[in-house]
Design a protein around this motif. Structure first.
Motif, mmCIF file in Angstrom:
data_model
loop_
_atom_site.group_PDB
_atom_site.id
_atom_site.type_symbol
_atom_site.label_atom_id
_atom_site.label_comp_id
_atom_site.label_asym_id
_atom_site.label_seq_id
_atom_site.Cartn_x
_atom_site.Cartn_y
_atom_site.Cartn_z
ATOM 1 N N MET A 176 -47.004 -32.664 6.052
ATOM 2 C CA MET A 176 -45.912 -33.403 5.406
ATOM 3 C C MET A 176 -46.374 -34.796 4.997
ATOM 4 O O MET A 176 -46.072 -35.259 3.884
ATOM 5 C CB MET A 176 -44.711 -33.484 6.347
ATOM 6 N N ALA A 235 -41.568 -38.180 8.185
ATOM 7 C CA ALA A 235 -42.940 -38.212 7.679
ATOM 8 C C ALA A 235 -43.205 -39.498 6.903
ATOM 9 O O ALA A 235 -44.265 -40.124 7.043
ATOM 10 C CB ALA A 235 -43.208 -37.000 6.790
ATOM 11 N N HIS A 278 -36.854 -34.817 7.396
ATOM 12 C CA HIS A 278 -37.888 -34.955 6.366
ATOM 13 C C HIS A 278 -38.340 -36.412 6.285
ATOM 14 O O HIS A 278 -39.527 -36.696 6.084
ATOM 15 C CB HIS A 278 -37.332 -34.538 4.998
ATOM 16 N N PHE A 336 -38.850 -29.204 2.585
ATOM 17 C CA PHE A 336 -39.517 -30.503 2.530
ATOM 18 C C PHE A 336 -39.988 -30.796 1.110
ATOM 19 O O PHE A 336 -39.891 -31.931 0.625
ATOM 20 C CB PHE A 336 -40.704 -30.532 3.492
#
Length: 237
Positions: free
Chosen positions: A193, A136, A133, A230
């Protein structure tokens, strides 16, 4: 157990160190700031004295094939040789899902690292995971200004904390060669994202090759599914 974490001050490394200590293990952090240089081997013999298992999450930020191969080849050779001298019984390596399907410069370095570890003198467990995650957010920080660029790719992003948990779990057990891959609970694009985190900034997509755009970094067989989405991760930042 006595565990050493190569790259123990990085994004994943810090979490591995934290979780290993919480589980009662003695942990040695291998980093330049701690006086150990993976590229020259300086300090490795002292750092690995009495160590049972090494978890290698050391990393380099580069898109260059030459730089990536040079880094991962050198640090892996130095680490494995020092482990052999110290009598370390298990080498756990963090790698990336899809690196055998995507010919990016960075991935070619990780391929070489896998080859060396699997053919090396220390019993190994190799864990491939999808993008974190956190990736991003790192992509957003790379380019200053109001316009950001996202690679055209699909991923199953996974929380770095869940990666750390799996690495420590594997380190506690016997070497198993290629372990079951770890991926996140949902398929997302990198652009979506980044836009979630961009706070009004413009995010443009750019192609980075057919393999990535067509799911080349998604798991194709069995994999362990992470639980943290996410959105959950983004809300907790």
């Amino acid at each position: 157990m006595k565990m050493a974490v190569a790259g123990g001050t990085g994004c994943v490394g810090k979490l591995v160190v934290e979780q290993a200590r919480e589980r009662g293990h003695e942990v040695v952090v291998i980093s330049r700031s701690g006086g150990v240089d993976l590229m020259t081997g300086a300090g490795l013999d002292d750092a690995l004295r009495g160590v049972d298992v090494v978890i290698d999450v050391a990393n380099v930020s580069t898109l260059s094939r030459k730089a990536s191969v040079a880094f991962f080849e050198t640090e892996t050779r130095n680490l494995l040789a020092a482990e052999q001298r110290a009598g370390v019984g298990h080498h756990v390596l963090l790698s990336i899902v899809g690196i055998d399907r995507v010919d990016s410069g960075y991935y070619l370095g990780k391929r070489r690292q896998e080859e060396l570890a699997l053919a090396g003198p220390i019993p190994v467990t190799l864990l491939r995971v999808t993008q974190f995650h956190e990736f991003a957010a790192q992509m957003l920080d790379k380019v200053p200004g109001p316009v950001k660029v996202a690679p055209l790719m699909k991923s199953r992003p996974v929380a770095a904390s869940e990666v750390a948990t799996e690495l420590v779990r594997l380190a506690e057990g016997p070497a198993q060669g290629r372990a079951t891959e770890l991926a996140g609970p949902e398929v997302l694009t990198m652009a979506s994202m980044m836009r979630r985190l961009a706070k009004g900034k413009l995010v443009l997509t750019v192609p980075v090759g057919k393999a990535m755009a067509n799911g080349g970094v998604l798991p194709t067989g069995d994999f362990h599914r992470g639980k943290i989405t996410f959105e959950q991760w983004a809300k907790s930042r």
